[in-house]
Write an enzyme that holds these catalytic residues in place. Structure first.
Site, PDB file in Angstrom:
ATOM      1  N   ASN A   1      -4.297   8.950   1.588  1.00  0.00           N
ATOM      2  CA  ASN A   1      -4.634   8.348   2.888  1.00  0.00           C
ATOM      3  C   ASN A   1      -4.984   9.394   3.941  1.00  0.00           C
ATOM      4  O   ASN A   1      -6.106   9.441   4.429  1.00  0.00           O
ATOM      5  CB  ASN A   1      -3.459   7.509   3.405  1.00  0.00           C
ATOM      6  CG  ASN A   1      -3.676   6.021   3.206  1.00  0.00           C
ATOM      7  OD1 ASN A   1      -4.634   5.604   2.564  1.00  0.00           O
ATOM      8  ND2 ASN A   1      -2.787   5.222   3.749  1.00  0.00           N
TER       9      ASN A   1
ATOM     10  N   ASP B   1       0.822  -1.205   0.000  1.00  0.00           N
ATOM     11  CA  ASP B   1       0.000   0.000   0.000  1.00  0.00           C
ATOM     12  C   ASP B   1       0.864   1.266   0.000  1.00  0.00           C
ATOM     13  O   ASP B   1       0.482   2.290  -0.567  1.00  0.00           O
ATOM     14  CB  ASP B   1      -0.934   0.001   1.210  1.00  0.00           C
ATOM     15  CG  ASP B   1      -2.134  -0.930   1.007  1.00  0.00           C
ATOM     16  OD1 ASP B   1      -2.277  -1.481  -0.106  1.00  0.00           O
ATOM     17  OD2 ASP B   1      -2.919  -1.094   1.955  1.00  0.00           O
ATOM     18  N   GLY B   2       2.055   1.198   0.617  1.00  0.00           N
ATOM     19  CA  GLY B   2       2.952   2.354   0.606  1.00  0.00           C
ATOM     20  C   GLY B   2       3.406   2.713  -0.793  1.00  0.00           C
ATOM     21  O   GLY B   2       3.452   3.891  -1.171  1.00  0.00           O
TER      22      GLY B   2
ATOM     23  N   THR C   1      -8.220   3.052   7.537  1.00  0.00           N
ATOM     24  CA  THR C   1      -7.725   1.801   8.112  1.00  0.00           C
ATOM     25  C   THR C   1      -6.205   1.829   8.302  1.00  0.00           C
ATOM     26  O   THR C   1      -5.583   0.793   8.519  1.00  0.00           O
ATOM     27  CB  THR C   1      -8.100   0.606   7.202  1.00  0.00           C
ATOM     28  OG1 THR C   1      -7.753   0.916   5.849  1.00  0.00           O
ATOM     29  CG2 THR C   1      -9.583   0.307   7.286  1.00  0.00           C
ATOM     30  N   ALA C   2      -5.614   3.036   8.229  1.00  0.00           N
ATOM     31  CA  ALA C   2      -4.166   3.166   8.384  1.00  0.00           C
ATOM     32  C   ALA C   2      -3.848   3.883   9.700  1.00  0.00           C
ATOM     33  O   ALA C   2      -4.287   3.465  10.761  1.00  0.00           O
ATOM     34  CB  ALA C   2      -3.578   3.891   7.168  1.00  0.00           C
ATOM     35  N   TYR C   3      -3.092   4.981   9.631  1.00  0.00           N
ATOM     36  CA  TYR C   3      -2.660   5.700  10.825  1.00  0.00           C
ATOM     37  C   TYR C   3      -3.842   6.105  11.709  1.00  0.00           C
ATOM     38  O   TYR C   3      -3.823   5.962  12.936  1.00  0.00           O
ATOM     39  CB  TYR C   3      -1.852   6.927  10.383  1.00  0.00           C
ATOM     40  CG  TYR C   3      -1.101   7.666  11.464  1.00  0.00           C
ATOM     41  CD1 TYR C   3      -1.033   7.203  12.774  1.00  0.00           C
ATOM     42  CD2 TYR C   3      -0.445   8.863  11.160  1.00  0.00           C
ATOM     43  CE1 TYR C   3      -0.330   7.889  13.747  1.00  0.00           C
ATOM     44  CE2 TYR C   3       0.256   9.567  12.128  1.00  0.00           C
ATOM     45  CZ  TYR C   3       0.309   9.079  13.420  1.00  0.00           C
ATOM     46  OH  TYR C   3       0.996   9.774  14.383  1.00  0.00           O
ATOM     47  N   SER C   4      -4.882   6.615  11.083  1.00  0.00           N
ATOM     48  CA  SER C   4      -6.051   7.070  11.828  1.00  0.00           C
ATOM     49  C   SER C   4      -6.630   5.958  12.704  1.00  0.00           C
ATOM     50  O   SER C   4      -6.960   6.173  13.880  1.00  0.00           O
ATOM     51  CB  SER C   4      -7.121   7.582  10.849  1.00  0.00           C
ATOM     52  OG  SER C   4      -8.310   7.923  11.530  1.00  0.00           O
ATOM     53  N   LEU C   5      -6.745   4.770  12.161  1.00  0.00           N
ATOM     54  CA  LEU C   5      -7.296   3.638  12.917  1.00  0.00           C
ATOM     55  C   LEU C   5      -6.438   3.316  14.132  1.00  0.00           C
ATOM     56  O   LEU C   5      -6.949   2.971  15.206  1.00  0.00           O
ATOM     57  CB  LEU C   5      -7.400   2.407  12.003  1.00  0.00           C
ATOM     58  CG  LEU C   5      -7.980   1.141  12.633  1.00  0.00           C
ATOM     59  CD1 LEU C   5      -9.436   1.347  13.040  1.00  0.00           C
ATOM     60  CD2 LEU C   5      -7.868  -0.033  11.661  1.00  0.00           C
ATOM     61  N   SER C   6      -5.116   3.451  13.981  1.00  0.00           N
ATOM     62  CA  SER C   6      -4.209   3.083  15.067  1.00  0.00           C
ATOM     63  C   SER C   6      -4.323   4.007  16.277  1.00  0.00           C
ATOM     64  O   SER C   6      -3.895   3.638  17.379  1.00  0.00           O
ATOM     65  CB  SER C   6      -2.755   3.066  14.566  1.00  0.00           C
ATOM     66  OG  SER C   6      -2.267   4.384  14.382  1.00  0.00           O
TER      67      SER C   6
END
Length: 295
Positions: free
Chosen positions: A150, A77-78, A191-196
């Protein structure tokens, strides 16, 4: 053998030596379809100089100097995010070939490469359009590409104390965040940084963005979801007099006199999906929902 002539621009991860051989399968398949193939220079040099792989009948390009019918991102994904930033306003549909673990964006695995490319020539695929966040700054301009597929994160620097972020939505005061940072996320990035950091999972196609604080000082601070047509303005106060702004992980330092304006970009990223691809199936696999994780 197809007679339809298509042009492909290929981007790749230059850190995955073991998985670079997947490119040979793609090039052979494109050659079979008599496609015209362009390749980003850094990836081309990684394959030819670093991996000593034969890469024939490919035209090498630099930076944004390319036009194509499709773009292929090889990595995870990156790599897809970087490809999307290179494609930018060209709105070329992007195919994400995953050479590692299953991704949300790069969701075509090595086994399906040939079948998927053949489907492109047969128009047997769908395209999802994804909103992009555009960042404008007062004063010092961003050096890199000012858009993110993202998320955009406003973050404190190093071990500095928390920062103060004043936020308005459409000219109306929202709140003042005292936190380590603030993330504005698209559905794609939810589902990336925000989710964490406790942000909501947002299903693509819902036409909303979210704001989520990173380690907020107050427990009353909660994520907020708002229309993608909204305009967000942020001003930052810090003890170090500067902060970081990260667009899809590409960070830059800005002075805290900078006012940030975040809004939906005037274009969308086109993501190629195989017919029958199911978002919630991928979500369950990535989140391991339903898996028995007891030892």
């Amino acid at each position: 053998m197809t007679t339809r002539k298509l042009r492909f621009a290929i981007f790749g991860n230059t850190y995955q030596a073991k998985k670079a051989v997947s490119i040979q399968k793609i090039l052979a398949c494109l050659s079979e379809h008599r496609a015209e193939v362009l390749m980003e220079r850094s990836f081309y040099e990684f394959l030819t100089d670093g991996q000593l792989l034969p890469v024939d009948s490919v035209r090498v390009f630099e930076g944004y100097d390319f036009e194509a019918d499709f773009a292929i991102s090889m990595g995870g994904d990156g790599t897809f995010l970087r490809t999307a930033s290179m494609v930018g306003q060209k709105e070329i549909p992007i195919l994400g070939v995953n050479t590692g673990r299953l991704g949300f964006l790069a969701d075509i695995n090595a086994v399906d490469i040939e079948r998927t490319i053949a489907a492109l020539f047969q128009d047997d695929y769908s395209v999802e359009t994804r909103a992009v966040i555009q960042v404008e700054t007062s004063g010092e301009a961003l050096q890199g590409y000012p858009c993110a597929l993202n998320d955009v994160a406003i973050l404190k620097r190093d071990n500095a104390s928390m920062i103060t972020i004043h936020a308005t939505i459409n000219g109306e005061t929202l709140t003042t965040y005292m936190a380590d940072g603030l993330i504005m996320s698209t559905p794609t990035g939810s589902t990336a940084y925000s989710l964490s950091v406790g942000g909501p999972i947002i299903v693509p196609g819902t036409h909303v963005f979210s704001l989520t604080a990173v380690a907020p000082h107050s427990l009353n601070v909660r994520p907020i979801v708002f229309s993608e047509d909204s305009v967000i303005e942020l001003t930052v106060e810090t003890r170090s007099h500067n902060f970081l702004v990260a667009l899809d992980g590409r960070s830059e330092k800005l002075p805290d006199s900078t006012r940030l304006t975040l809004r939906k970009a005037p274009y969308r990223v086109q993501v190629i999906k195989r017919s029958g691809t199911r978002y919630f199936h991928t979500l369950r696999e990535k989140m391991m929902w339903g898996a028995d994780q007891r030892g």
